[in-house]
Motif scaffolding. Structure first.
Motif, short mmCIF file in Angstrom:
data_model
loop_
_atom_site.label_atom_id
_atom_site.label_comp_id
_atom_site.label_asym_id
_atom_site.label_seq_id
_atom_site.Cartn_x
_atom_site.Cartn_y
_atom_site.Cartn_z
N HIS A 132 -46.04 35.04 99.92
CA HIS A 132 -44.68 35.41 100.30
C HIS A 132 -44.68 35.97 101.73
O HIS A 132 -45.49 36.84 102.05
N ASP A 164 -34.13 40.92 103.76
CA ASP A 164 -35.09 39.90 103.35
C ASP A 164 -35.62 40.15 101.93
O ASP A 164 -36.20 39.24 101.32
N VAL A 170 -34.15 40.35 99.21
CA VAL A 170 -33.49 39.57 98.16
C VAL A 170 -34.31 38.34 97.80
O VAL A 170 -34.12 37.75 96.72
N ARG A 171 -35.25 37.95 98.67
CA ARG A 171 -36.11 36.80 98.40
C ARG A 171 -37.49 37.22 97.89
O ARG A 171 -38.40 36.40 97.84
N HIS A 172 -37.62 38.47 97.53
CA HIS A 172 -38.91 38.99 97.06
C HIS A 172 -38.80 39.54 95.64
O HIS A 172 -37.72 39.97 95.21
N ARG A 173 -39.94 39.53 94.94
CA ARG A 173 -40.03 40.23 93.66
C ARG A 173 -40.27 41.70 93.95
O ARG A 173 -41.23 42.06 94.63
#
Length: 300
Positions: free
Chosen positions: A181, A189, A191-194
């Motif tokens: 990732h 940013d 929102v695109r990560h766990r």
């Protein structure tokens, strides 16, 4: 006229109280460091001297008779005073003595209370520290003498003493996670990560991640595959590559130094007051409480 016990009978009194409270000769004997047979003979001699049956014995159980129950009720406070007098006999007159109750979050206990306990054991051996894990601030009305909380959560009518420097938030993830990732450069940013969710506050609400830079504030609700209120589990999950964790710099710095975690968004990380010791204003502190305060502050 009530019969007075002779000095040699105090051991028998203590033996009776131990057996009556344990409802077992075996358990009472282990507590007193005697054999069950020796204890049984002592109780029998005590009953013979009083002319009363104090205990009912069967192969299955030991119970207290009505006369034994009355005697036990009278003896408990007397023995407590006797124990206190014996314990105090060898204590210097000005030494701190007593039990101090402390409420603190688990992280504060890990960071601060351990070293204080070692200091107290060495310098104030007659002070007992009763520590309870309490994650959220209180007003000490539950019988606590002292509390530890984040400085911004301590009630204004309390005396507050800083125990740590301010904390700075830190977002971290494992090298393995970042191999798959790309690192975030702006809080949006995320929102695109766990992200590992933290249940926070007395109601167990999901903690919102907050960021600040150059007067700009960003507050986010994050998503991921783990939500918990256990800080150790969050940290283990971050090290294991489950997702990003929003924690405290002082907690994660050793893992960063060891290469287990990488920090991101450091320039967006706000600071807030560290742990503070607090206690009720007005009444003077007892010597025992003052000793605990000094131990937590690292003062000799």
């Amino acid at each position: 006229m009530r019969r007075r016990l002779k000095p040699g009978e105090y051991a028998e009194v203590r033996a009776f109280v131990a057996v009556a409270e344990a409802c077992s000769f075996r358990r009472a004997a282990a507590e007193l460091g005697l054999t069950p047979s020796t204890l049984s003979h002592a109780i029998r001699a005590f009953e013979d001297r009083l002319g009363l049956r104090l205990l009912n014995r069967t192969t299955r159980a030991v119970t207290v008779t009505e006369a034994g129950a009355r005697l036990l009720q009278d003896l408990r406070p007397a023995l407590a005073l006797l124990d206190e007098a014996v314990a105090a006999a060898g204590i210097p007159e000005d030494a701190p003595v007593g039990t101090v109750r402390l409420a603190a979050p688990r992280l504060a206990i890990q960071m601060l209370v351990g070293p204080a306990i070692r200091r107290l054991a060495h310098e104030c051996p007659h002070v007992t520290l009763d520590v309870r894990t309490v994650e959220w601030p209180g007003d000490l009305t539950d019988g606590f003498d002292l509390g530890i909380q984040y400085g911004n959560e301590v009630a204004q009518d309390m005396v507050a003493v800083a125990l740590t420097k301010p904390f700075t938030t830190a977002v971290v993830g494992s090298p393995g996670y970042f191999a798959d990732h790309p690192a975030p450069f702006h809080p949006s940013d995320l929102v695109r990560h766990r992200c590992i969710g933290c249940l926070s506050g007395p109601g167990g609400a999901l903690y919102r991640w907050a960021f600040e830079r150059d007067g700009e504030t960003v507050v986010l609700d994050v998503d991921g595959t783990l939500v918990t209120d256990d800080a150790d589990l969050m940290l283990d999950a971050a090290i294991g590559g489950v997702g990003l964790w929003h924690g405290i710099d002082q907690v994660v710095q050793p893992m960063i130094d060891d290469g287990l975690l990488l920090r991101v968004l450091a320039d967006w990380s706000p600071s807030y007051p560290g742990f503070h010791l607090y206690y009720a204003a007005g009444a003077p502190l007892s010597p025992a409480v003052r000793a605990v305060v000094d131990a937590l502050r690292g003062k000799d």
